[in-house]
Design a protein around this motif. Structure first.
Motif, PDB file in Angstrom:
ATOM      1  N   PRO A 180       0.805  -1.222   0.000  1.00 54.57           N
ATOM      2  CA  PRO A 180       0.000   0.000   0.000  1.00 54.57           C
ATOM      3  C   PRO A 180       0.840   1.274   0.000  1.00 54.57           C
ATOM      4  N   THR A 181       0.487   2.188  -0.893  1.00 54.84           N
ATOM      5  CA  THR A 181       1.101   3.514  -0.859  1.00 54.84           C
ATOM      6  C   THR A 181       0.462   4.322   0.254  1.00 54.84           C
ATOM      7  N   GLU A 182       1.185   5.350   0.732  1.00 56.35           N
ATOM      8  CA  GLU A 182       0.679   6.180   1.820  1.00 56.35           C
ATOM      9  C   GLU A 182       0.411   7.592   1.324  1.00 56.35           C
ATOM     10  N   SER A 183      -0.686   8.164   1.785  1.00 57.55           N
ATOM     11  CA  SER A 183      -1.024   9.545   1.449  1.00 57.55           C
ATOM     12  C   SER A 183      -1.272  10.323   2.729  1.00 57.55           C
ATOM     13  N   ALA A 184      -1.264  11.644   2.619  1.00 58.23           N
ATOM     14  CA  ALA A 184      -1.444  12.516   3.784  1.00 58.23           C
ATOM     15  C   ALA A 184      -2.815  13.177   3.727  1.00 58.23           C
ATOM     16  N   TRP A 185      -3.346  13.486   4.900  1.00 58.26           N
ATOM     17  CA  TRP A 185      -4.691  14.033   4.991  1.00 58.26           C
ATOM     18  C   TRP A 185      -4.737  15.173   5.999  1.00 58.26           C
ATOM     19  N   SER A 186      -5.547  16.208   5.680  1.00 51.11           N
ATOM     20  CA  SER A 186      -5.811  17.312   6.601  1.00 51.11           C
ATOM     21  C   SER A 186      -7.296  17.629   6.553  1.00 51.11           C
ATOM     22  N   THR A 187      -7.996  17.350   7.621  1.00 56.61           N
ATOM     23  CA  THR A 187      -9.425  17.659   7.688  1.00 56.61           C
ATOM     24  C   THR A 187      -9.661  19.155   7.598  1.00 56.61           C
ATOM     25  N   GLU A 188      -8.790  19.937   8.211  1.00 50.95           N
ATOM     26  CA  GLU A 188      -8.963  21.390   8.211  1.00 50.95           C
ATOM     27  C   GLU A 188      -8.872  21.947   6.791  1.00 50.95           C
ATOM     28  N   ARG A 189      -7.872  21.519   6.041  1.00 50.64           N
ATOM     29  CA  ARG A 189      -7.727  21.981   4.659  1.00 50.64           C
ATOM     30  C   ARG A 189      -8.953  21.582   3.830  1.00 50.64           C
ATOM     31  N   TYR A 190      -9.408  20.350   4.037  1.00 55.36           N
ATOM     32  CA  TYR A 190     -10.529  19.817   3.283  1.00 55.36           C
ATOM     33  C   TYR A 190     -11.821  20.593   3.559  1.00 55.36           C
ATOM     34  N   LEU A 191     -12.145  20.779   4.835  1.00 54.30           N
ATOM     35  CA  LEU A 191     -13.409  21.440   5.197  1.00 54.30           C
ATOM     36  C   LEU A 191     -13.452  22.892   4.737  1.00 54.30           C
ATOM     37  N   SER A 192     -12.302  23.537   4.716  1.00 63.59           N
ATOM     38  CA  SER A 192     -12.282  24.946   4.328  1.00 63.59           C
ATOM     39  C   SER A 192     -12.375  25.137   2.818  1.00 63.59           C
ATOM     40  N   PHE A 193     -12.059  24.068   2.052  1.00 61.43           N
ATOM     41  CA  PHE A 193     -11.967  24.214   0.596  1.00 61.43           C
ATOM     42  C   PHE A 193     -13.176  23.683  -0.169  1.00 61.43           C
ATOM     43  N   ILE A 194     -13.723  22.571   0.246  1.00 64.48           N
ATOM     44  CA  ILE A 194     -14.747  21.875  -0.549  1.00 64.48           C
ATOM     45  C   ILE A 194     -15.977  22.731  -0.839  1.00 64.48           C
ATOM     46  N   PRO A 195     -16.518  23.512   0.103  1.00 67.58           N
ATOM     47  CA  PRO A 195     -17.711  24.304  -0.252  1.00 67.58           C
ATOM     48  C   PRO A 195     -17.492  25.243  -1.433  1.00 67.58           C
ATOM     49  N   SER A 196     -16.296  25.797  -1.559  1.00 66.32           N
ATOM     50  CA  SER A 196     -16.036  26.711  -2.671  1.00 66.32           C
ATOM     51  C   SER A 196     -16.048  25.978  -4.008  1.00 66.32           C
ATOM     52  N   VAL A 197     -15.697  24.697  -3.997  1.00 63.66           N
ATOM     53  CA  VAL A 197     -15.721  23.902  -5.227  1.00 63.66           C
ATOM     54  C   VAL A 197     -17.149  23.764  -5.728  1.00 63.66           C
ATOM     55  N   PHE A 198     -18.061  23.413  -4.829  1.00 66.83           N
ATOM     56  CA  PHE A 198     -19.450  23.226  -5.249  1.00 66.83           C
ATOM     57  C   PHE A 198     -20.119  24.546  -5.589  1.00 66.83           C
ATOM     58  N   ALA A 199     -19.663  25.632  -4.984  1.00 65.83           N
ATOM     59  CA  ALA A 199     -20.183  26.943  -5.386  1.00 65.83           C
ATOM     60  C   ALA A 199     -19.861  27.209  -6.856  1.00 65.83           C
ATOM     61  N   ARG A 200     -18.637  26.884  -7.263  1.00 63.07           N
ATOM     62  CA  ARG A 200     -18.231  27.086  -8.653  1.00 63.07           C
ATOM     63  C   ARG A 200     -19.008  26.165  -9.600  1.00 63.07           C
ATOM     64  N   VAL A 201     -19.191  24.900  -9.195  1.00 60.57           N
ATOM     65  CA  VAL A 201     -19.896  23.945 -10.052  1.00 60.57           C
ATOM     66  C   VAL A 201     -21.345  24.372 -10.253  1.00 60.57           C
ATOM     67  N   ARG A 202     -22.006  24.789  -9.167  1.00 62.05           N
ATOM     68  CA  ARG A 202     -23.396  25.235  -9.296  1.00 62.05           C
ATOM     69  C   ARG A 202     -23.492  26.505 -10.151  1.00 62.05           C
ATOM     70  N   GLU A 203     -22.557  27.406  -9.970  1.00 64.24           N
ATOM     71  CA  GLU A 203     -22.556  28.630 -10.759  1.00 64.24           C
ATOM     72  C   GLU A 203     -22.422  28.317 -12.248  1.00 64.24           C
ATOM     73  N   GLU A 204     -21.618  27.311 -12.554  1.00 66.08           N
ATOM     74  CA  GLU A 204     -21.338  26.975 -13.945  1.00 66.08           C
ATOM     75  C   GLU A 204     -22.441  26.134 -14.581  1.00 66.08           C
ATOM     76  N   PHE A 205     -23.054  25.220 -13.811  1.00 68.39           N
ATOM     77  CA  PHE A 205     -23.943  24.221 -14.410  1.00 68.39           C
ATOM     78  C   PHE A 205     -25.392  24.320 -13.941  1.00 68.39           C
ATOM     79  N   GLY A 206     -25.707  25.254 -13.071  1.00 69.94           N
ATOM     80  CA  GLY A 206     -27.094  25.484 -12.716  1.00 69.94           C
ATOM     81  C   GLY A 206     -27.611  24.568 -11.622  1.00 69.94           C
ATOM     82  N   PRO A 207     -28.892  24.710 -11.285  1.00 65.38           N
ATOM     83  CA  PRO A 207     -29.454  24.058 -10.096  1.00 65.38           C
ATOM     84  C   PRO A 207     -29.978  22.644 -10.293  1.00 65.38           C
ATOM     85  N   THR A 208     -30.118  22.171 -11.524  1.00 61.21           N
ATOM     86  CA  THR A 208     -30.835  20.907 -11.723  1.00 61.21           C
ATOM     87  C   THR A 208     -29.936  19.679 -11.869  1.00 61.21           C
ATOM     88  N   LEU A 209     -28.672  19.867 -12.200  1.00 58.15           N
ATOM     89  CA  LEU A 209     -27.759  18.735 -12.323  1.00 58.15           C
ATOM     90  C   LEU A 209     -27.568  18.088 -10.951  1.00 58.15           C
TER      91      LEU A 209
END
Length: 406
Positions: A180-209
């Motif tokens: 198994p390969t090993e990867s690193a994780w940060s919950t703080e980085r993740y929680l602060s970033f993910i909402p902005s991703v979905f804001a961009r996706v909704r802005e680009e593709f609308g409310p029904t997808l």
């Protein structure tokens, strides 16, 4: 008096046309064959040995039509019940027997399950990228392909690798090395970033997808509640595997703080793994799948329980499920009343050649084969050209080195 049909042969086929698959083929004395998927990602040979050493000797001479009795025999008779190895082995037998029954009846399996409840099976694909711009491009490509539902995963700034982000946009396979390969994780980085991703996706593709996101068991209940609340403005169809499900009452805390729907269950093996979650309506989608949850027979029981509690299906369908399992899932998806979504990660051309099948994708839907049985087989000669290759799933550590859920 006619003698009953009997099973005269059963064999395990391990092949690696780009990734490892374990397939069981059962043969009756009338020459009818059935196939079942027994793949357990990263532990494939465990199930192959279980089938070869413990299950196949008990199948020879049995009546293939007695699907329920055979299921109970393999489950109750083992004494050491449940677990991914046992239940994947049982699933392979069960699926193969349904395939045989359909062929004998001259009907596709979904007809034996009660017939159609819908015209097609809505599936979702995986859009991912290292950056948000990459993700937007990936989402657009799936929209162009006709997908009506899309899972969105993205790289997290400051982390070298992130779950769900692959080198190939259609054929993501996380099992990447013998050790198994090993990867690193940060919950703080993740929680602060993910909402902005979905804001961009909704802005680009609308409310029904339909948009989905996989947390992959990495949060605590209160962290998952925070994420779910932050994603509410973007109306996700579901937030997948927000926390490890061993402590099922943890889902109550998530429910108290967010209306973002919850999906869980790809690592579940029996109805007992999800009974509380379903009965207390702590989840919205159950993601158990044919190969890991005891086959068509047992997964139908899970879905029937879910139907009583306003929980819909959302079965796992990553590339570690062979086309045999995908075909079986589609027949069940088509028949049940409480279908939600079906994950669909496309297999490589090599895999499709090894497992010729009749299901097809059109306009956002998958359609099972109309051929008798499951409508899928394995080309054993071609499978033999792709020998087993050891491949393990990664492991995960926090930035300070503490082991964490992958």
């Amino acid at each position: 008096m006619l003698l009953p049909v009997r099973i005269v042969d059963a064999r395990v086929i391990v092949t690696c046309p780009g990734r490892n698959f374990v397939t069981l083929k059962i043969v009756t004395d009338e020459g009818v064959t059935g196939v079942g998927d027994a793949t357990l990602n990263g532990r494939e040979l465990s199930v192959a040995a279980y089938l070869t050493e413990h299950v196949i000797p008990t199948l020879i001479g049995r009546d293939p039509a007695r699907i329920e009795d055979t299921w109970q025999y393999l489950y109750r008779g083992a004494y050491w019940r449940r677990g991914p190895v046992t239940m994947s082995a049982i699933a392979a037998v069960d699926t193969a027997l349904w395939d045989i029954k359909g062929k004998v009846a001259g009907l596709p399996v979904y007809q034996l399950l009660g017939g159609r409840s819908r015209e097609g099976v809505t599936v979702y694909g995986h859009a991912n990228g290292d950056t948000v711009d990459d993700v937007l491009t990936a989402v657009a490509s799936y929209v162009d392909l006709g997908y009506r539902a899309i899972r969105v995963q993205t790289g997290i700034p400051g982390l070298p690798v992130t779950y769900g982000v692959g080198k190939d946009k259609l054929f993501y396979e996380p099992a990447d090395a013998a050790i198994p390969t090993e990867s690193a994780w940060s919950t703080e980085r993740y929680l602060s970033f993910i909402p902005s991703v979905f804001a961009r996706v909704r802005e680009e593709f609308g409310p029904t997808l339909k948009l989905l996101h996989d947390v992959h068991h990495r949060l605590t209940p209160i962290e998952a509640a925070r994420l779910g609340r932050s994603l509410e403005p973007y109306a996700l169809t579901w937030m997948e595997d927000p926390v490890p499900a061993e402590l099922q009452e943890g889902f109550r805390l998530i429910r108290q703080h967010t209306t973002t729907p919850i999906a869980v269950g790809e690592v579940f093996n029996t109805i007992w793994d999800c009974e509380q979650l379903i009965r207390e309506q702590l989840i919205d989608y159950i993601r158990a799948t044919v190969v890991h949850a005891g086959g068509i027979t047992h997964l139908r029981r899970i879905f029937d329980l879910a139907a009583l509690h306003h929980v819909r299906s959302g079965s796992h369908g990553a590339t570690d499920l062979s086309p045999v399992c995908m075909a079986a899932a589609l027949h069940l998806d088509l028949a049940i009343p409480n279908f939600g979504l079906q994950e669909y990660m496309r297999h490589t051309p090599a895999t499709d050649e090894v497992f010729p099948h009749g299901y097809h994708f059109a306009d956002g839907y998958l359609h099972p084969s109309e051929a008798p049985g499951l409508g899928v087989d394995i080309d054993e000669d071609l499978a033999a050209k792709y020998p087993y290759r050891p491949a393990s799933l990664p492991v995960n550590r926090l930035e300070d080195g503490t082991m964490h859920n992958w």
